[in-house]
Design an enzyme around this catalytic site. Structure first.
Site, short mmCIF file in Angstrom:
data_model
loop_
_atom_site.label_atom_id
_atom_site.label_comp_id
_atom_site.label_asym_id
_atom_site.label_seq_id
_atom_site.Cartn_x
_atom_site.Cartn_y
_atom_site.Cartn_z
N LYS A 69 -8.09 5.36 -4.22
CA LYS A 69 -7.81 4.28 -5.19
C LYS A 69 -8.99 3.33 -5.43
O LYS A 69 -8.82 2.13 -5.60
CB LYS A 69 -6.59 3.46 -4.75
CG LYS A 69 -5.30 4.28 -4.78
CD LYS A 69 -4.09 3.50 -4.35
CE LYS A 69 -3.94 3.44 -2.87
NZ LYS A 69 -2.61 3.02 -2.41
N ASP A 104 2.71 1.83 2.41
CA ASP A 104 3.61 1.16 1.46
C ASP A 104 4.88 1.97 1.17
O ASP A 104 5.94 1.39 0.91
CB ASP A 104 2.88 0.81 0.14
CG ASP A 104 2.20 1.99 -0.51
OD1 ASP A 104 2.16 3.09 0.08
OD2 ASP A 104 1.67 1.83 -1.63
#
Length: 477
Positions: A180, A216
């Site tokens: 990311k 997450d």
């Protein structure tokens, strides 16, 4: 002037300009048809995903598997202790600090109150050194504690860290690789909790007890579990794309023990690293990959997630311009600039009403003056890219849920999936397309989807509560 065409062997008379519009639309349709996936193709993606999941779980094939199936050390979800917890959430360009008060309501259920603050991570912290990144995180924590006048308290801290980590325990995990857009040097191969503890120590103006680090997806699953006890899958479709689920301990060969279940972080974004997606990847996917920070990695994620969706649409629009099918064959300098077409534009264009106003405004800011047909073609390009993302993602989740049913030897499985992430929450049609395809590919499963609120931070705090309870139990014994 009139042109003669034939339709079902009947002569059809129409003005030439309409025929050229029709030809243009058909040619656009032909180019965009590459994004349409047949049900059989999605079943094949699902089958290959399951194959790689199996390889990831097995000791002898784990290292070569593209889907790493990382054990999280979060076991069958126990109850936790009450109190104040600090939660950190790092998984994209924003970093969040939360104060979470965990209490019990009248029915002895969980009552969770949160206060949070969002900090933007500067580019030099993302791509500098690990020390710079974690010093910045410690600075944000310090600022948050000052704001809420709680610097004197030593709070238990849960850390949501949404990158591939090999856990050795709930509070110890080695960063395998950045994704990311992060590139901070000196972090890969090191214990992330150790890096955070070192940064807190370097500051010296507050103390923290880091009790748990989770992904997450895991935080989302746990957060949703307290709303619905059937929640055993967590999924994120945002900047990145990933899923976790409760796997039978007997099949998790990387961890000793046979009894019960453990949450496994699939890290399915890396699916495709062994060539499993080659026939599904288009020319646009290859350009996105080649120009990314991590070429050859996270190939499945690059077909789905918000980090890449806008760029895929931009490349499709350039192709249509080059074929003289859009904007009179001329692209603006801005449209030719990598990253200029943001993923939020895809959502806004697909939300547009019949007047095409939002589409027109977005394209104008990109330096092109579109006709009505141009606006419609751009919308179609957005729809094709985002629908493929929803279908690809759905095939992956269907693979996970079908596996769960089979491993539990159940005729039918009733399950809840907790979901978070900007694409899932903000795109106007993603949820509907995604739910539909998942249900079509899991005929013997009754699936409920719930959207996580404050998922990552709240889940991390709840896992900290569980970890504190477990630590207290161990001390009392």
């Amino acid at each position: 002037m009139l042109c003669v065409s034939t339709f079902h062997d009947q002569p059809l008379v129409m003005p030439c300009k309409y025929r050229s519009i029709l030809e243009r639309v058909l040619m656009v349709e032909q180019i965009l048809s590459e994004f349409l996936l047949k049900k059989e193709e999605l079943r094949e993606v699902m089958r290959r995903m399951q194959q790689e999941m199996e390889r990831g779980l097995r000791l002898e094939t784990h290292n070569e598997a593209s889907v790493k199936m990382l054990p999280t050390y979060v076991r069958s979800t126990p109850e936790g202790s009450v109190g104040d917890f600090l939660a950190l959430d790092l998984g994209g360009t924003n970093f969040r600090v939360m104060l979470v008060k965990v209490g019990e309501d009248e029915e002895k259920g969980w009552k969770v109150e949160t206060k949070h603050h969002m900090y933007s991570i500067p580019q030099d912290a993302m791509t500098g050194t690990a020390e710079m990144l974690f010093d910045y995180i410690a600075e944000c924590i310090s600022d948050f504690l000052d704001k809420h006048q709680i610097k004197h308290k030593k709070l238990p801290l849960g850390f949501t860290f949404s990158f591939p980590v090999r856990h050795e325990d709930l509070d110890k995990g080695i960063l395998l690789n950045w994704t990311k857009g992060f590139k901070a040097s000196g972090a890969e191969g090191n214990n992330v909790v150790g890096l955070l503890r070192d940064a807190i120590k370097r500051r010296g103006d507050f103390e923290m007890d880091v009790v748990a680090m989770v992904n997450d997806t895991v935080a989302t699953m746990i957060s949703c579990y307290y709303e619905d006890r059937s929640c055993e899958v967590g999924m994120i479709v945002g900047t990145g794309c990933n899923a976790c689920y409760m796997e039978e301990m007997r099949t998790v060969e990387l961890v000793e023990g046979e009894e019960g279940r453990m949450c496994v972080n699939t890290e399915w974004g890396a699916f495709g690293a062994n060539g499993e997606l080659e026939e599904f990847r288009l020319e646009y996917d290859r350009v996105v990959d080649e120009t990314s920070l991590n070429p050859g990695q996270q190939l499945y994620e690059k077909l789905i997630s918000g980090k890449y969706m806008g760029e895929l649409v931009r490349l499709v629009l350039l192709k249509l311009v080059n074929e003289n099918l859009l904007f009179n064959g001329e692209a603006s300098d801005l449209l030719k600039t990598r990253g200029s077409f943001e993923t939020r534009f895809v959502s806004q264009i697909e939300s547009d009403s019949g007047d095409r106003k939002q589409t027109f405004n977005i394209l104008s800011t990109l330096g092109v003056l579109p006709s009505e047909l141009d606006c419609d073609i751009v919308r179609l390009a957005c729809e094709r890219v985002s629908t493929r993302a929803a279908h690809m993602c759905g095939a992956g989740l269907a693979g996970v849920i079908n596996r769960m049913r089979e491993r539990r030897s159940q005729e039918a499985l009733k399950i809840t999936v907790g979901v978070d992430g900007s694409v899932y929450k903000l795109h106007p049609r993603f949820q509907e397309r995604f739910h539909k395809i998942v249900r079509e590919l899991t005929p013997n499963c009754d699936i409920t989807f719930i959207q996580s609120e404050e998922g990552s931070g709240r889940g991390a705090a709840l896992i900290s509560a569980v970890a504190c309870k477990m630590a207290a139990c161990m001390l009392s014994h």
